[in-house]
Design an enzyme around this catalytic site. Structure first.
Site, short mmCIF file in Angstrom:
data_model
loop_
_atom_site.label_atom_id
_atom_site.label_comp_id
_atom_site.label_asym_id
_atom_site.label_seq_id
_atom_site.Cartn_x
_atom_site.Cartn_y
_atom_site.Cartn_z
N LYS A 22 38.87 -7.81 6.01
CA LYS A 22 39.34 -7.55 7.44
C LYS A 22 38.81 -6.12 7.92
CE LYS A 22 40.85 -11.54 7.53
NZ LYS A 22 42.11 -11.93 7.30
C1 LIG Z 1 42.82 -13.33 7.15
C2 LIG Z 1 43.95 -13.98 8.13
C3 LIG Z 1 45.01 -14.24 7.94
C4 LIG Z 1 45.77 -14.34 6.51
O1 LIG Z 1 45.82 -12.92 5.75
P1 LIG Z 1 45.86 -12.97 4.23
O2 LIG Z 1 45.61 -11.45 4.19
O3 LIG Z 1 44.00 -13.34 3.86
O4 LIG Z 1 46.71 -13.55 3.65
C5 LIG Z 1 46.11 -14.78 8.83
N1 LIG Z 1 45.29 -14.90 10.10
C6 LIG Z 1 44.28 -14.73 10.38
C7 LIG Z 1 43.76 -14.67 11.86
C8 LIG Z 1 43.40 -13.96 9.34
O5 LIG Z 1 42.03 -13.78 9.59
#
Ligand SMILES: *Cc1c(COP(=O)(O)O)cnc(C)c1O
Length: 458
Positions: free
Chosen positions: A210
């Site tokens: 992210k």
């Molecule tokens: C990555 C993501 C999640 C989940 O996050 P994790 O840290 O991988 O558990 C939830 N919502 C969105 C929109 C995401 O891109």
């Protein structure tokens, strides 16, 4: 990828596309243009300090990170969790989603925005998206509201702010809670105000792919003490104690996590998070400069449209996570986005593939799967009707993977390099006609159930 016939020799000379043997548009090595996150000695020292002091499972560093994160967001409460999925589950429990409730969610997102509703005995209704913002279309949202609707999960998809004025108006009209899934949009703004501060609560993934990347980790933010305490009671047994809890009905069960989950953040992540936070705004601003420059160079090119906001309105794209462009095949003689991407890859932009998240409402987990052994699909277990949504019911989400393509996610504003990448897209668009003969169309399953692979490629 099916092999395509080589074009006639005369055409090769006239068409400079690299796919047909012409010189590729991208000539420079990217160096660290795409490397993410930026990790320096400061991060290394912070993480090593946790190891040396054997504080991996503590909470002191995480609580410092929470305070700094809350201050950065301008909110009262922040609660660190072990990943973004836990932040959505904790947020949904926080706002009171429970047995028989419905949440409304965008289908164009990862499963983690929606499936935690099942864990709570609730179910999901999907609402269609806007083909330009790729976020929930407020005009198509209200028709899905029922007396059982408890919350709307809003994803600021790929960093693009959702239409918060209209969505909040609908939520207020029907007294529905709003959970902002901030996993793509940390630090972004909508009309000057920080995303994540519009709804009742916000959940953030902070995992390594992210924009705000700290390892495995997540965050919940809210101004509502009860929501914060419910999320804490759900998954943080050691912090769920009489001293920390003010909400009367939560006091009785202290020390045992109500959800049966342990959502504690690893302190190597929170230590890195504290360092990353100090640099995040500057680094995200650099990304925005680079990405806006890329799109400025492509302004007016047929077939290609930016997925971005007009920053003069005070809105921004956050960290511009896993960026995509919008595709208008009708301006390119009907050329498929898959064939378009194939030609762009040949120009040296190797990470470019078609599509984004496939629409969740057609996935078997949301239609047929009996996850907990109730003897019927989990989505219907506590529902008052068959609320499944067959193919054809959310037409924009169902076609959007054929109208989007990856673009480079620049981490530095280097105009000479960025110009080469933009030239690759422009060149392919300008020679679209030459690509039509070898075009076998888009595969029916273009896109993915997660963007992780895409983000890694970038
Ligand atoms: C990555 C993501 C999640 C989940 O996050 P994790 O840290 O991988 O558990 C939830 N919502 C969105 C929109 C995401 O891109």
């Amino acid at each position: 990828m099916k092999p395509t016939l080589p074009p006639p020799a005369t055409k090769t000379a006239a068409v400079p596309l690299a796919l047909f043997g012409g010189p590729p548009a991208v000539t420079r090595l990217p160096d660290d243009l795409f490397t993410w996150p930026i990790v320096t000695a400061e991060d290394e020292e912070a993480v090593l300090g946790v190891l040396r002091r054997r504080e991996m499972s503590g909470t002191a560093i995480t609580m410092q990170f929470e305070q700094e994160f809350a201050a950065w967001m301008g909110v009262k409460h922040a609660l660190g969790v072990n990943n973004g999925t836990a932040s959505i589950l904790g947020s949904l429990y926080g706002v009171g989603v429970g047995v028989g409730d419905e949440i409304i969610c965008t289908p164009t997102t990862i499963w983690a925005s929606a499936i935690p509703a099942f864990t709570l005995g609730a179910t999901v209704v999907f609402a269609d998206i806007d083909p330009d913002t790729l976020c929930l279309d407020a005009a198509r949202l209200e028709r899905h509201v029922t007396p059982r609707t408890k919350a709307i999960v809003v994803v600021h998809y790929l960093g693009h702010p959702a239409d918060m004025d209209a969505i909040m108006a609908i939520a207020r009209r029907h007294r529905i809670r709003v959970v902002e899934d901030m996993s793509h949009a940390q630090g972004g703004r909508y009309q000057g105000r920080k995303l994540g501060t519009f709804g009742d609560v916000a959940g953030y993934s902070l995992m390594t792919a992210k924009a705000f990347a700290i390892g495995e980790g997540g965050m919940i933010t809210t101004n509502d003490r009860e929501i914060y305490e419910r999320a804490l009671a759900f998954g943080h047994y050691e912090r769920y104690n009489a001293g920390a809890i003010q909400t009367e009905y939560l006091k009785a069960c202290a020390e045992v996590p109500l959800g049966g989950f342990k959502h504690r953040m690893h302190q190597m992540s929170s230590a890195m998070g504290r360092v990353q936070l100090r640099h995040y705004d500057a680094r995200a601003a650099e990304i925005r400069r680079a990405m806006n420059h890329f799109w400025d160079l492509l302004e007016g090119v047929p077939g290609l449209r930016a997925h971005r906001v007009d920053e003069r309105t005070g809105s921004t794209m956050g960290g511009w996570y896993a960026p995509r462009g919008l595709y208008r095949r009708e301006e390119l003689g009907g050329l498929s986005v898959s064939r378009f991407c194939e030609a762009v890859r040949a120009e040296g932009v190797t990470m470019v593939y078609p599509g984004c998240n496939k629409p969740l409402h057609v996935h078997p987990a949301f239609n047929d799967a009996d996850i907990y052994g109730h003897g019927k699909p989990t989505r219907l277990v506590n529902a008052d009707r068959d609320l499944r949504q067959p193919p054809g019911s959310l037409p924009v989400a169902e076609r959007i993977c054929r109208e989007t393509y990856m673009i480079p996610w620049f981490k530095h504003h280097r105009p000479a390099e960025i110009a080469e990448y933009a030239a690759a897209f422009r060149k392919v668009a300008q020679h679209a006609a030459a690509l039509l003969p070898g075009d076998t169309g888009d595969a029916p399953d273009v896109g993915g159930w997660s963007l992780l692979k895409a983000a890694r490629a970038g």
